[in-house]
Design a protein around this motif. Structure first.
Motif, short mmCIF file in Angstrom:
data_model
loop_
_atom_site.label_atom_id
_atom_site.label_comp_id
_atom_site.label_asym_id
_atom_site.label_seq_id
_atom_site.Cartn_x
_atom_site.Cartn_y
_atom_site.Cartn_z
N VAL A 275 0.82 -1.21 0.00
CA VAL A 275 0.00 0.00 0.00
C VAL A 275 0.86 1.27 0.00
O VAL A 275 0.52 2.24 -0.69
CB VAL A 275 -0.97 -0.01 1.19
N TRP A 276 1.97 1.28 0.75
CA TRP A 276 2.82 2.47 0.77
C TRP A 276 3.49 2.70 -0.58
O TRP A 276 3.65 3.84 -1.02
CB TRP A 276 3.85 2.38 1.88
N ALA A 277 3.87 1.61 -1.24
CA ALA A 277 4.46 1.73 -2.58
C ALA A 277 3.43 2.28 -3.56
O ALA A 277 3.75 3.11 -4.42
CB ALA A 277 5.00 0.38 -3.05
N ALA A 278 2.19 1.81 -3.44
CA ALA A 278 1.13 2.30 -4.32
C ALA A 278 0.85 3.78 -4.06
O ALA A 278 0.70 4.57 -5.01
CB ALA A 278 -0.14 1.48 -4.11
N ALA A 279 0.81 4.16 -2.78
CA ALA A 279 0.55 5.56 -2.45
C ALA A 279 1.67 6.46 -2.97
O ALA A 279 1.41 7.55 -3.51
CB ALA A 279 0.41 5.72 -0.94
N THR A 280 2.92 6.01 -2.82
CA THR A 280 4.06 6.79 -3.32
C THR A 280 4.06 6.86 -4.84
O THR A 280 4.31 7.92 -5.44
CB THR A 280 5.38 6.19 -2.82
N GLY A 281 3.76 5.73 -5.48
CA GLY A 281 3.74 5.69 -6.94
C GLY A 281 2.68 6.61 -7.52
O GLY A 281 2.95 7.36 -8.49
N TRP A 282 1.47 6.59 -6.95
CA TRP A 282 0.41 7.48 -7.44
C TRP A 282 0.79 8.95 -7.24
O TRP A 282 0.54 9.79 -8.10
CB TRP A 282 -0.90 7.19 -6.72
N ALA A 283 1.42 9.26 -6.09
CA ALA A 283 1.82 10.64 -5.81
C ALA A 283 2.86 11.13 -6.81
O ALA A 283 2.75 12.23 -7.35
CB ALA A 283 2.35 10.75 -4.38
N LEU A 284 3.88 10.30 -7.08
CA LEU A 284 4.93 10.70 -8.01
C LEU A 284 4.39 10.79 -9.44
O LEU A 284 4.72 11.72 -10.17
CB LEU A 284 6.09 9.70 -7.93
N LEU A 285 3.58 9.81 -9.82
CA LEU A 285 3.04 9.80 -11.19
C LEU A 285 2.17 11.03 -11.43
O LEU A 285 2.36 11.76 -12.42
CB LEU A 285 2.22 8.53 -11.42
N ALA A 286 1.23 11.28 -10.54
CA ALA A 286 0.33 12.43 -10.72
C ALA A 286 1.08 13.75 -10.55
O ALA A 286 0.88 14.69 -11.33
CB ALA A 286 -0.82 12.35 -9.73
N GLY A 287 1.97 13.81 -9.55
CA GLY A 287 2.68 15.06 -9.29
C GLY A 287 3.59 15.48 -10.42
O GLY A 287 3.53 16.61 -10.90
N VAL A 288 4.43 14.55 -10.89
CA VAL A 288 5.38 14.87 -11.94
C VAL A 288 4.67 15.05 -13.28
O VAL A 288 4.88 16.04 -13.99
CB VAL A 288 6.47 13.78 -12.04
N ALA A 289 3.82 14.08 -13.64
CA ALA A 289 3.12 14.16 -14.93
C ALA A 289 2.21 15.37 -14.99
O ALA A 289 2.14 16.06 -16.01
CB ALA A 289 2.32 12.88 -15.17
N GLY A 290 1.51 15.66 -13.89
CA GLY A 290 0.61 16.81 -13.87
C GLY A 290 1.36 18.12 -14.01
O GLY A 290 0.93 19.03 -14.73
N PHE A 291 2.51 18.23 -13.33
CA PHE A 291 3.29 19.46 -13.40
C PHE A 291 3.83 19.69 -14.81
O PHE A 291 3.73 20.80 -15.35
CB PHE A 291 4.44 19.40 -12.40
N VAL A 292 4.38 18.66 -15.43
CA VAL A 292 4.93 18.78 -16.78
C VAL A 292 3.82 19.08 -17.78
O VAL A 292 3.96 19.92 -18.68
CB VAL A 292 5.71 17.52 -17.17
N TYR A 293 2.68 18.38 -17.63
CA TYR A 293 1.55 18.58 -18.53
C TYR A 293 1.06 20.03 -18.45
O TYR A 293 0.76 20.65 -19.48
CB TYR A 293 0.43 17.61 -18.15
N PHE A 294 0.97 20.57 -17.27
CA PHE A 294 0.52 21.96 -17.11
C PHE A 294 1.56 22.93 -17.67
O PHE A 294 1.20 23.90 -18.35
CB PHE A 294 0.28 22.25 -15.62
N TRP A 295 2.83 22.69 -17.38
CA TRP A 295 3.90 23.59 -17.83
C TRP A 295 3.95 23.68 -19.35
O TRP A 295 4.22 24.76 -19.90
CB TRP A 295 5.23 23.08 -17.28
N LYS A 296 3.67 22.61 -20.05
CA LYS A 296 3.77 22.61 -21.51
C LYS A 296 2.78 23.56 -22.17
O LYS A 296 2.97 23.98 -23.30
CB LYS A 296 3.57 21.18 -22.05
#
Length: 304
Positions: A275-296
């Motif tokens: 569960v902790w790996a899943a929580a970390t993975g979702w946070a990194l995926l959404a955080g990084v992808a969302g930031f780059v997607y918005f910046w573009k």
């Protein structure tokens, strides 16, 4: 005889490449041009105080016209929890077999509301603040980030009521409550990333804000806010992919982590695997992808 008039030859129009070279030679740049990603991060960090102050100001003004003021920050999720308890806990009997059902339900409602409100606020972050976007020059990501921070502040304010409810129903204070801190950090990162994605989509298509309540309500119903995912997935009556989807649903992951941290009757065996790996993975995926997607799309905000 006709008189022939001498006319000057037409002035040649400079090519785009010549104009670009001329502008570069004189130190000119495109207005509102998107900076590089590292420079964008640096600009955001330089405005961190504005982001925090803007979030606090929005939170203070949110209920300024209501007679009960900031009390509604706590009353709104509590009233929702009361409605869900009557409909799901009593009428549909989802409380059967769930120890400490009221703390279980209230924790789920508070944590879900954090995600729901962050995404809804992010959807309107650009389209609802066009005057600010067009009047001032700043990294546009500051807006959805500040709205997500506002919802985190509201959750922390509401957690005082949650603690009272937990203690009132006999849930003891324990060291596991400290696990709520990393769980909230991961959830905030996830919420901010999704808010950034929705901010870009909402800036281009404002009508998405009208559709999102239906999407979020459906997401809530499959996230175990009012019922136990463990009880539903126990046994082999569900296809494996359905069980996997329910257990790895990011909203359900963060809700279960908070229940595990705060409620002593919610045991580790009720958590999905890793569960902790899943929580970390979702946070990194959404955080990084969302930031780059918005910046573009930084150059297009406020230009429609």
């Amino acid at each position: 005889m006709s008189q022939v008039l001498d006319t000057p030859p037409p002035t040649p129009v400079p090519a785009d490449d010549d104009l670009a070279a001329l502008a570069a030679r004189h130190g000119l740049s495109v207005s509102g041009a998107r900076p590089s990603l590292p420079e964008y991060v640096r600009q955001l960090w330089a405005r961190r105080h504005f982001i925090a102050a803007f979030a606090t100001a929005k939170l203070t003004a949110q209920y300024s016209e209501a007679k009960l003021g900031q009390i509604w920050q706590v009353m709104t999720p509590l009233l929702n929890a009361a409605v869900y308890y009557f409909i799901f806990g009593v009428l549909l009997n989802t409380k059967r077999g769930v120890p400490d059902y009221i703390p279980f339900l209230v924790t789920g409602v508070f944590i879900w509301t954090f995600t729901q409100s962050s995404i809804m606020a992010g959807t309107r972050a650009i389209s609802g603040n066009l005057g600010l976007v067009r009047a001032l020059h700043f990294p546009r990501a500051a807006l959805p980030i500040s709205f997500a921070l506002q919802q985190l502040q509201q959750l922390l304010f509401s957690m005082a009521a949650l603690v009272v409810i937990l203690l009132g129903f006999g849930v003891p204070v324990s060291f596991s409550w400290l696990l709520a801190i990393p769980a909230l950090v991961l959830q905030f990162t996830f919420n901010t990333g999704v808010a950034l994605i929705m901010a870009r989509m909402g800036a281009k298509t404002p009508d998405i804000a009208q559709l999102m309540p239906f999407v979020l309500r459906t997401w809530m119903y499959v996230s175990g806010v009012m019922w136990s995912i463990t009880r539903l997935t126990k046994g082999d009556h569900l296809p494996h992919w359905v069980t996997l989807a329910l257990e790895t649903n990011p909203a359900a992951v963060y809700i279960d982590l908070m229940r595990f941290a705060l409620i002593d009757s919610f045991h580790a065996k009720q958590l999905p695997p890793h569960v902790w790996a899943a929580a970390t993975g979702w946070a990194l995926l959404a955080g990084v992808a969302g930031f780059v997607y918005f910046w573009k799309a930084e150059e297009m905000y406020g230009r429609g």
